[in-house]
Design an enzyme around this catalytic site. Structure first.
Site, PDB file in Angstrom:
ATOM      1  N   ARG A 105       0.837  -1.224   0.000  1.00 38.46           N
ATOM      2  CA  ARG A 105       0.000   0.000   0.000  1.00 38.46           C
ATOM      3  C   ARG A 105       0.855   1.251   0.000  1.00 38.46           C
ATOM      4  O   ARG A 105       0.388   2.338  -0.311  1.00 38.46           O
ATOM      5  CB  ARG A 105      -0.918   0.015   1.238  1.00 38.46           C
ATOM      6  N   LYS A 151       3.472 -15.981 -12.544  1.00 39.04           N
ATOM      7  CA  LYS A 151       4.774 -15.711 -13.171  1.00 39.04           C
ATOM      8  C   LYS A 151       5.282 -14.410 -12.567  1.00 39.04           C
ATOM      9  O   LYS A 151       5.103 -13.327 -13.129  1.00 39.04           O
ATOM     10  CB  LYS A 151       4.603 -15.626 -14.692  1.00 39.04           C
TER      11      LYS A 151
END
Ligand code: PMP
Length: 285
Positions: A105, A151
């Site tokens: 955040r 990935k």
């Protein structure tokens, strides 16, 4: 011509393409990427790769600041700007720069980067004669840790495996999962052929669901070869008639030896060769 690198909508010369050292992609491997090929000016399965990078991003709660169509457009334009008819495309999205702490955040500005460059494949003689694998002690990430279906920019699990395989004199590492079953290689999916049946570990074995893997399974089904997604052990691989790997960079490459055991008759097998040829045609069709 020096590569032109896309960063957030602009193209930069390679030497000028830079992002912050505070980017969590660098600090923590916090981000996602793809590897895509362009063959004769045609990008292979671009939509599938873009879908997968969005799925990887969703899994790590990273919002890609482009729509899928915008990313597809950016990839196409970067390929064109590099005038690359045959090569490798590396899109990646980082979490963006933040504070020296994990909290995502506290980051801003995810960086969308697209690199287009030459492709490095295995040496040509290995495509002719087949390659050798070594099973490594580093297991593939537990799906409840970093799921291998993501990935992510953190490829240390795979790099540790690669280091071990190189130490053992092999260019690829066979990785097992937490249950001791065959998962995949450090950068490729694995297949075996036994009694005419093509087999590969299922996605829940803890693997990246390869786009080449899926294309090869479709080719096999189209050719009337029975295909099974099945958990397997090293033993199954040792006694297989044929074995091969699939990947964007590797394409389809035969494996003729694993852990010192000769697989089949020690030469690329007929189904492997058929699927390799079928794949060559598919990518250029
Ligand atoms: N497994 C891993 C761990 C990979 O990184 C890759 C991609 N290099 C693959 C399998 C093959 O996937 P794809 O066919 O989509 O390139």
């Amino acid at each position: 011509m020096a590569p032109k690198i896309y960063i957030n909508g602009k193209l930069y010369d390679k030497s000028e393409a830079k992002i912050s050292v505070y980017d969590h992609g660098l600090l923590y491997g916090d981000g996602v990427f793809e590897g895509i090929r362009v063959y004769d000016g045609k990008i292979f399965r671009l939509k599938e790769h873009v879908d997968r990078i969005f799925e990887s991003a969703r899994a790590i709660k990273l919002e890609i600041p482009l729509s899928k169509d915008q990313l597809i457009d950016a990839i196409r334009k970067t390929v064109e700007a590099n005038d690359k008819k045959n090569g490798y495309i590396r899109p990646l999205v980082t979490r963006g720069s933040g504070s020296l702490g994990l909290d995502p955040r506290k980051t801003s500005d995810p960086q969308v980067i697209i690199i287009v460059d030459d492709i490095t494949m295995y040496p040509p003689e290995l495509y002719e004669n087949g390659m050798e694998l070594a099973t490594v002690s580093t297991i593939r990430n537990h799906p409840n840790a970093v799921n291998p279906r993501i990935k992510s920019l953190n490829y240390l699990n795979n790099i540790l495996a690669k280091i071990e395989s190189i130490q053992a004199g092999c260019l690829e590492a066979l990785m097992l999962n937490h249950k001791g079953e065959v998962a995949e290689c450090s950068g490729d999916n694995v297949f075996i052929v036994s009694k005419g049946v093509l087999m590969t570990p299922p996605t829940d074995a803890g693997i990246l669901e390869g786009i080449t893997r899926n294309a090869v399974m479709e080719l096999a089904i189209g050719a009337g070869i029975p295909v099974r997604e099945l958990s397997m052990t090293r033993h199954d691989l040792y006694i297989a008639d044929e074995c091969f790997l699939t990947g964007t960079a590797a394409e389809v490459i035969a494996v003729v030896k694993c852990d010192g055991r000769v697989i089949g008759n020690g030469k690329p097998g007929p189904i492997t060769r058929q699927l390799r040829e079928g794949f060559q045609k598919l990518v250029r069709s």
